[in-house]
Motif scaffolding. Structure first.
Motif, PDB file in Angstrom:
ATOM      1  N   ASP A   1      41.892  57.525  27.257  1.00 11.71           N
ATOM      2  CA  ASP A   1      43.050  56.868  26.642  1.00 11.71           C
ATOM      3  C   ASP A   1      43.462  55.702  27.539  1.00 11.71           C
ATOM      4  O   ASP A   1      43.807  55.893  28.707  1.00 11.71           O
ATOM      5  CB  ASP A   1      44.188  57.882  26.510  1.00 11.71           C
ATOM      6  N   LEU A   2      43.429  54.486  26.994  1.00 14.79           N
ATOM      7  CA  LEU A   2      43.737  53.289  27.785  1.00 14.79           C
ATOM      8  C   LEU A   2      45.191  52.865  27.678  1.00 14.79           C
ATOM      9  O   LEU A   2      45.535  51.773  28.157  1.00 14.79           O
ATOM     10  CB  LEU A   2      42.847  52.127  27.326  1.00 14.79           C
ATOM     11  N   THR A   3      46.036  53.687  27.094  1.00 16.98           N
ATOM     12  CA  THR A   3      47.431  53.299  26.919  1.00 16.98           C
ATOM     13  C   THR A   3      48.058  52.888  28.250  1.00 16.98           C
ATOM     14  O   THR A   3      48.097  53.661  29.210  1.00 16.98           O
ATOM     15  CB  THR A   3      48.241  54.468  26.324  1.00 16.98           C
ATOM     16  N   GLY A   4      48.529  51.657  28.308  1.00 13.61           N
ATOM     17  CA  GLY A   4      49.202  51.159  29.509  1.00 13.61           C
ATOM     18  C   GLY A   4      48.283  50.755  30.637  1.00 13.61           C
ATOM     19  O   GLY A   4      48.767  50.351  31.706  1.00 13.61           O
ATOM     20  N   PHE A   5      46.986  50.840  30.446  1.00 12.64           N
ATOM     21  CA  PHE A   5      46.074  50.526  31.550  1.00 12.64           C
ATOM     22  C   PHE A   5      45.725  49.054  31.600  1.00 12.64           C
ATOM     23  O   PHE A   5      45.409  48.434  30.592  1.00 12.64           O
ATOM     24  CB  PHE A   5      44.779  51.337  31.437  1.00 12.64           C
ATOM     25  N   GLN A   6      45.742  48.509  32.818  1.00 12.60           N
ATOM     26  CA  GLN A   6      45.260  47.158  33.096  1.00 12.60           C
ATOM     27  C   GLN A   6      44.524  47.187  34.433  1.00 12.60           C
ATOM     28  O   GLN A   6      44.978  47.830  35.375  1.00 12.60           O
ATOM     29  CB  GLN A   6      46.425  46.149  33.188  1.00 12.60           C
ATOM     30  N   PRO A   7      43.371  46.503  34.528  1.00  6.34           N
ATOM     31  CA  PRO A   7      42.720  46.407  35.838  1.00  6.34           C
ATOM     32  C   PRO A   7      43.686  45.832  36.867  1.00  6.34           C
ATOM     33  O   PRO A   7      44.433  44.892  36.583  1.00  6.34           O
ATOM     34  CB  PRO A   7      41.551  45.447  35.562  1.00  6.34           C
ATOM     35  N   GLY A   8      43.681  46.406  38.078  1.00  6.23           N
ATOM     36  CA  GLY A   8      44.640  46.004  39.098  1.00  6.23           C
ATOM     37  C   GLY A   8      43.995  45.425  40.334  1.00  6.23           C
ATOM     38  O   GLY A   8      42.933  44.795  40.274  1.00  6.23           O
ATOM     39  N   GLU A   9      44.613  45.660  41.491  1.00  4.90           N
ATOM     40  CA  GLU A   9      44.163  45.051  42.740  1.00  4.90           C
ATOM     41  C   GLU A   9      42.798  45.546  43.184  1.00  4.90           C
ATOM     42  O   GLU A   9      41.991  44.781  43.712  1.00  4.90           O
ATOM     43  CB  GLU A   9      45.198  45.314  43.846  1.00  4.90           C
ATOM     44  N   ALA A  10      42.521  46.826  42.997  1.00  4.83           N
ATOM     45  CA  ALA A  10      41.202  47.338  43.382  1.00  4.83           C
ATOM     46  C   ALA A  10      40.104  46.653  42.575  1.00  4.83           C
ATOM     47  O   ALA A  10      39.039  46.319  43.097  1.00  4.83           O
ATOM     48  CB  ALA A  10      41.140  48.849  43.195  1.00  4.83           C
ATOM     49  N   SER A  11      40.385  46.433  41.310  1.00  7.52           N
ATOM     50  CA  SER A  11      39.429  45.743  40.441  1.00  7.52           C
ATOM     51  C   SER A  11      39.256  44.294  40.874  1.00  7.52           C
ATOM     52  O   SER A  11      38.124  43.778  40.956  1.00  7.52           O
ATOM     53  CB  SER A  11      39.913  45.808  38.990  1.00  7.52           C
ATOM     54  N   ARG A  12      40.354  43.614  41.169  1.00 10.47           N
ATOM     55  CA  ARG A  12      40.288  42.211  41.580  1.00 10.47           C
ATOM     56  C   ARG A  12      39.519  42.046  42.888  1.00 10.47           C
ATOM     57  O   ARG A  12      38.668  41.160  43.028  1.00 10.47           O
ATOM     58  CB  ARG A  12      41.705  41.649  41.738  1.00 10.47           C
ATOM     59  N   LEU A  13      39.790  42.922  43.853  1.00  9.04           N
ATOM     60  CA  LEU A  13      39.129  42.816  45.151  1.00  9.04           C
ATOM     61  C   LEU A  13      37.638  43.137  45.032  1.00  9.04           C
ATOM     62  O   LEU A  13      36.801  42.473  45.654  1.00  9.04           O
ATOM     63  CB  LEU A  13      39.810  43.761  46.141  1.00  9.04           C
ATOM     64  N   ARG A  14      37.318  44.146  44.223  1.00  3.90           N
ATOM     65  CA  ARG A  14      35.904  44.477  44.017  1.00  3.90           C
ATOM     66  C   ARG A  14      35.170  43.318  43.339  1.00  3.90           C
ATOM     67  O   ARG A  14      34.026  43.010  43.671  1.00  3.90           O
ATOM     68  CB  ARG A  14      35.812  45.742  43.153  1.00  3.90           C
ATOM     69  N   ALA A  15      35.840  42.663  42.403  1.00  2.00           N
ATOM     70  CA  ALA A  15      35.236  41.527  41.708  1.00  2.00           C
ATOM     71  C   ALA A  15      34.961  40.386  42.682  1.00  2.00           C
ATOM     72  O   ALA A  15      33.921  39.709  42.590  1.00  2.00           O
ATOM     73  CB  ALA A  15      36.154  41.053  40.583  1.00  2.00           C
ATOM     74  N   LEU A  16      35.863  40.160  43.625  1.00  2.00           N
ATOM     75  CA  LEU A  16      35.660  39.100  44.618  1.00  2.00           C
ATOM     76  C   LEU A  16      34.434  39.398  45.472  1.00  2.00           C
ATOM     77  O   LEU A  16      33.592  38.509  45.691  1.00  2.00           O
ATOM     78  CB  LEU A  16      36.907  38.977  45.504  1.00  2.00           C
ATOM     79  N   ALA A  17      34.318  40.627  45.955  1.00  2.00           N
ATOM     80  CA  ALA A  17      33.165  40.973  46.791  1.00  2.00           C
ATOM     81  C   ALA A  17      31.864  40.900  45.995  1.00  2.00           C
ATOM     82  O   ALA A  17      30.861  40.359  46.469  1.00  2.00           O
ATOM     83  CB  ALA A  17      33.348  42.373  47.377  1.00  2.00           C
ATOM     84  N   ASP A  18      31.880  41.436  44.774  1.00  2.00           N
ATOM     85  CA  ASP A  18      30.676  41.368  43.939  1.00  2.00           C
ATOM     86  C   ASP A  18      30.259  39.926  43.716  1.00  2.00           C
ATOM     87  O   ASP A  18      29.067  39.595  43.759  1.00  2.00           O
ATOM     88  CB  ASP A  18      30.928  42.041  42.586  1.00  2.00           C
ATOM     89  N   ARG A  19      31.231  39.065  43.501  1.00  2.00           N
ATOM     90  CA  ARG A  19      30.927  37.651  43.250  1.00  2.00           C
ATOM     91  C   ARG A  19      30.349  36.989  44.502  1.00  2.00           C
ATOM     92  O   ARG A  19      29.428  36.161  44.422  1.00  2.00           O
ATOM     93  CB  ARG A  19      32.211  36.922  42.825  1.00  2.00           C
ATOM     94  N   ALA A  20      30.886  37.340  45.664  1.00  2.00           N
ATOM     95  CA  ALA A  20      30.414  36.735  46.910  1.00  2.00           C
ATOM     96  C   ALA A  20      28.990  37.143  47.241  1.00  2.00           C
ATOM     97  O   ALA A  20      28.257  36.400  47.903  1.00  2.00           O
ATOM     98  CB  ALA A  20      31.351  37.103  48.061  1.00  2.00           C
TER      99      ALA A  20
END
Length: 332
Positions: A192-211
């Motif tokens: 159930d995704l009610t109220g869910f939004q990717p947060g800081e852990a997602s953003r930081l992981r995305a930065l490392a994956d991109r680098a």
């Protein structure tokens, strides 16, 4: 086949679709995102019914986030891969067979397009997306028949569903298995995704994956600045950010700069961090020391990689190669 629909969070069995290594590709559906979603679901344990890849990104992220992995590994199906390869070889000998192969390859390309286009949790867990995924599997079965042509998919799914029947909690399963499993397991539901939004852990992981995945058009200075300003977290610790910064210096041939960042990363390694990190950092540090002419220290660093209780295959291979022959940097 009925389309799966999201179920309420109290469902006793929740199936979480797994993208495998493609989690490294999606800024809004990566390993950090998965840990955040599990936190919202209140899950401290995940049943693993996905692939056997020892270097799967969630093998690092889940324990680092304090989420236990409960193994529900299916039996070894590599024999089915061998039968599939034999069938493809046979079909490729005949014009009619080659036409069937083209049809199946078109379905595989359609699946690849679905899973490499930008994804976020709402998209991955939508009934429409899962129906598109299942349609590609149906098309392969229509072209090559059930059996070796599908790697015995229906039989494998029946066995997996039997293994999962009676299980509770969150189960991680391959994305393309989830639609069929939802039909086979009537009590299962999607998160159930009610109220869910990717947060800081997602953003930081995305930065490392991109680098780690540099492209010709990247602004390297901007990436370095972004890496330097972050403190890191449990899933993407400061040591990994330093190692990613080192990879950027290495990409432009700055060996001293890369060495400085890697040594900083090595000093920041600690218990409880993602288990692959030490091997990756030390293997690259050994290569940089080698390229700078410090052969004895490089060899000691390679041996440290091989002494780890777990090192990714790429790190072990680099260390073994480095012990056989000094590493040299070749820029293209």
């Amino acid at each position: 086949m009925p389309q799966p629909t999201p179920g309420p969070s109290p469902a006793s069995l929740i199936l979480l679709p797994d993208l495998g290594d493609l989690l490294r590709l999606h800024p809004q559906f990566n390993a950090g995102t998965v840990t955040e979603l599990l936190a919202q679901l209140g899950a401290r344990e995940v049943g693993w019914a996905s692939g056997a890849d020892a270097d799967h990104p969630l093998r690092d992220a889940l324990p680092a986030a304090g989420i236990e992995i409960r193994e529900l590994a299916p039996p070894d199906w590599t024999w089915a891969d061998a039968e599939h390869a034999q069938l493809l070889g046979f079909l490729n000998q005949y014009p009619q067979g080659r036409e069937l192969l083209r049809r199946a390859q078109g379905a595989e390309q359609a699946l690849a397009a679905l899973v490499t286009a930008p994804l976020d949790p709402a998209r991955v867990l939508s009934p429409a997306f899962l129906a598109e995924v299942e349609a590609t599997r149906t098309e392969v079965r229509a072209a090559l028949d059930e059996g070796p042509g599908t790697r015995w998919r229906q039989r494998r799914l029946d066995e997996l569903a039997a293994r999962l029947d009676g299980q509770t909690g969150v189960i991680l399963a391959p994305l393309d298995d989830v639609p069929a499993l939802l039909v086979r397991l009537p009590g299962a539901a999607l998160p159930d995704l009610t109220g869910f939004q990717p947060g800081e852990a997602s953003r930081l992981r995305a930065l490392a994956d991109r680098a780690w995945q540099l492209r010709d058009e990247d602004d390297l200075n901007a990436l370095l600045t972004a890496l330097e300003r972050e403190a890191g977290d449990r899933v993407t610790p400061r040591a990994e950010l330093d190692a990613a910064a080192a990879s950027i210096h290495l990409a432009v041939g700055d060996l001293p700069g890369a060495r400085g960042w890697l040594e900083r990363a090595a000093h920041a390694l600690a218990d409880g961090q993602p288990r692959s990190l030490a091997g990756l950092v030390l293997a690259r540090l050994g290569q940089v020391r080698d390229a700078l002419g410090d052969r004895e220290l490089a060899q000691r660093t390679y041996r440290a990689v091989l002494a780890l209780s777990h090192a990714p295959q790429v790190a072990r291979a680099a260390a073994e190669d480095g012990l056989r022959e000094p590493f040299a940097l070749h820029l293209t």
